[in-house]
Scaffold this motif. Structure first.
Motif, PDB file in Angstrom:
ATOM      1  N   VAL A 317      38.108  52.998  37.691  1.00  0.00           N
ATOM      2  CA  VAL A 317      39.382  52.515  37.164  1.00  0.00           C
ATOM      3  C   VAL A 317      39.713  51.160  37.784  1.00  0.00           C
ATOM      4  O   VAL A 317      40.179  50.241  37.092  1.00  0.00           O
ATOM      5  N   ALA A 318      39.458  51.028  39.080  1.00  0.00           N
ATOM      6  CA  ALA A 318      39.743  49.761  39.762  1.00  0.00           C
ATOM      7  C   ALA A 318      38.965  48.609  39.130  1.00  0.00           C
ATOM      8  O   ALA A 318      39.487  47.498  38.981  1.00  0.00           O
ATOM      9  N   ARG A 319      37.732  48.876  38.753  1.00  0.00           N
ATOM     10  CA  ARG A 319      36.934  47.816  38.123  1.00  0.00           C
ATOM     11  C   ARG A 319      37.525  47.401  36.778  1.00  0.00           C
ATOM     12  O   ARG A 319      37.565  46.213  36.447  1.00  0.00           O
ATOM     13  N   GLU A 320      37.984  48.379  36.011  1.00  0.00           N
ATOM     14  CA  GLU A 320      38.611  48.052  34.720  1.00  0.00           C
ATOM     15  C   GLU A 320      39.891  47.249  34.919  1.00  0.00           C
ATOM     16  O   GLU A 320      40.162  46.281  34.204  1.00  0.00           O
ATOM     17  N   ILE A 321      40.693  47.672  35.889  1.00  0.00           N
ATOM     18  CA  ILE A 321      41.941  46.964  36.163  1.00  0.00           C
ATOM     19  C   ILE A 321      41.648  45.539  36.622  1.00  0.00           C
ATOM     20  O   ILE A 321      42.290  44.582  36.186  1.00  0.00           O
ATOM     21  N   GLY A 322      40.663  45.394  37.513  1.00  0.00           N
ATOM     22  CA  GLY A 322      40.306  44.068  38.005  1.00  0.00           C
ATOM     23  C   GLY A 322      39.893  43.140  36.882  1.00  0.00           C
ATOM     24  O   GLY A 322      40.293  41.963  36.850  1.00  0.00           O
ATOM     25  N   ALA A 323      39.104  43.670  35.938  1.00  0.00           N
ATOM     26  CA  ALA A 323      38.672  42.856  34.802  1.00  0.00           C
ATOM     27  C   ALA A 323      39.860  42.443  33.948  1.00  0.00           C
ATOM     28  O   ALA A 323      39.936  41.296  33.477  1.00  0.00           O
ATOM     29  N   GLU A 324      40.814  43.361  33.771  1.00  0.00           N
ATOM     30  CA  GLU A 324      41.989  43.047  32.956  1.00  0.00           C
ATOM     31  C   GLU A 324      42.876  42.004  33.639  1.00  0.00           C
ATOM     32  O   GLU A 324      43.424  41.111  32.980  1.00  0.00           O
ATOM     33  N   ILE A 325      43.011  42.120  34.947  1.00  0.00           N
ATOM     34  CA  ILE A 325      43.788  41.123  35.690  1.00  0.00           C
ATOM     35  C   ILE A 325      43.130  39.749  35.584  1.00  0.00           C
ATOM     36  O   ILE A 325      43.795  38.734  35.339  1.00  0.00           O
ATOM     37  N   ALA A 326      41.817  39.709  35.763  1.00  0.00           N
ATOM     38  CA  ALA A 326      41.092  38.437  35.667  1.00  0.00           C
ATOM     39  C   ALA A 326      41.260  37.822  34.286  1.00  0.00           C
ATOM     40  O   ALA A 326      41.506  36.612  34.163  1.00  0.00           O
TER      41      ALA A 326
END
Length: 338
Positions: A317-326
């Motif tokens: 989930v953290a990876r998905e969130i990080g991609a969305e933030i970027a």
């Protein structure tokens, strides 16, 4: 006889004054040493600066990380933002990011860390904030039972008083030893801390009892002191005013496991929605801003294998969130360039 008593009293007064002066001298000497050593690398005095700190917890490491000139973007929040890897944001956006998240902190701590980062980076390339339920407290002081070193990133008087604490004195001694050490181990520069191994060691994700707690529904009534009003509006407005309008600001509303969402239409659901709306309205005042909202019922929020508890998600989930933030940062910068 009277003269003897008078002389004795004078001697005691002289002795007491000598003790007081000696104590004051020792105190002044210690403070002078502590300020010069700068045990947490606050940058107030850089005579012995080594551009790094000893391995230590994030509460004190923020003093150095928050002013490290190697970084131009910051992630600020608590453990609900902690798993976002700053190097991923750096790779995607080209902005060197540092993690300034600190577990068990709320709005007061987050805004203090933001002020510290801005003091040392007046024109940051991007800011990422995590706004969770702790931002919805009805007390404008945003009380937190967990200690936080506001003195460390505050003004000079508070800093000097803070150095008189025993842990600070111990850190002065440890810092001196570290400065003269040949090995000199250093804390990770970007502040990323993967807490998954810690949770797994406690049985989360494996213990059937802990897994079962995930599906325990929350009540319909607001949590104590989180039903409104929401003084975060004024505090956030002041904080945003200090951020340059050309700096992208992304606000994460971190995910909650499906069972942790209150019943639709309940007082708690309405209170939480009202708080999030308040935060969104204040953020909209900033020209380059975006919300990454993971309270929107997307499919991963129903998967128990992706959560340790109802508010702490795992690395996928953290990876998905990080991609969305970027992507949000990239989009904001592109729009500003048009």
């Amino acid at each position: 006889m009277a003269g003897g008593l008078f002389n004795s009293e004078r001697r005691w007064r002289g002795f007491a004054m000598a003790v007081l002066l000696g104590t004051a001298g020792l105190l002044a000497s210690y403070l002078a040493l502590a300020v010069i050593v700068d045990p947490y690398e606050t940058g107030r005095v850089r005579l012995l600066s080594r551009g790094a700190i000893r391995p230590q917890g994030p509460r004190t490491a923020i003093a150095w990380r928050g002013r490290d000139p190697a970084f131009e973007g910051a992630l600020i929040g608590n453990s609900h933002l902690q798993l976002i890897k700053p190097s991923v944001l750096t790779e995607r956006t080209g902005i060197p990011f540092v993690q300034l998240t600190i577990p068990a902190t709320g709005a007061a701590e987050h805004l203090a860390v933001l002020r510290w980062f801005l003091r040392n980076h007046p024109k940051p390339a991007a800011i990422v904030l995590g706004a969770d339920a702790f931002w919805c407290a009805d007390d404008p002081s945003f009380p937190n039972p967990n200690p936080f070193p506001f003195w460390l990133i505050g003004d000079w008087p508070g800093y000097l008083v803070g150095l008189l604490r025993l842990p600070a004195a111990e850190e002065v001694a440890s810092r001196i030893g570290w400065l003269f050490s040949k090995k000199r181990p250093k804390a990770p520069a970007d502040g990323w801390w993967n807490y998954e191994p810690d949770y797994l060691a406690l049985g989360f994700g494996r213990d059937p009892v802990l897994i079962a707690r995930l599906d325990k529904p929350v009540g319909a009534e607001p949590e104590p002191h989180r039903g409104g009003p929401f003084p975060i509006a004024e505090a956030f407005r002041v904080a945003l005013a200090a951020i340059p309008q050309e700096t992208p600001v992304v606000l994460l509303m971190p995910p909650v496991y499906a069972a942790g969402e209150p019943p639709a239409g309940s007082p708690r659901a309405k209170a939480e929605a009202a708080c999030r709306a308040t935060i969104r309205a204040e953020l909209a005042r900033h020209r380059l801003s975006a919300v990454v909202d993971w309270r929107d019922g997307r499919p991963p929020l129903t998967d128990p294998s992706l959560f340790f508890d109802q508010t702490h998600y795992r690395l996928p989930v953290a990876r998905e969130i990080g991609a969305e933030i970027a992507n949000a940062i990239i989009h904001l910068r592109a729009n500003d360039a048009d």
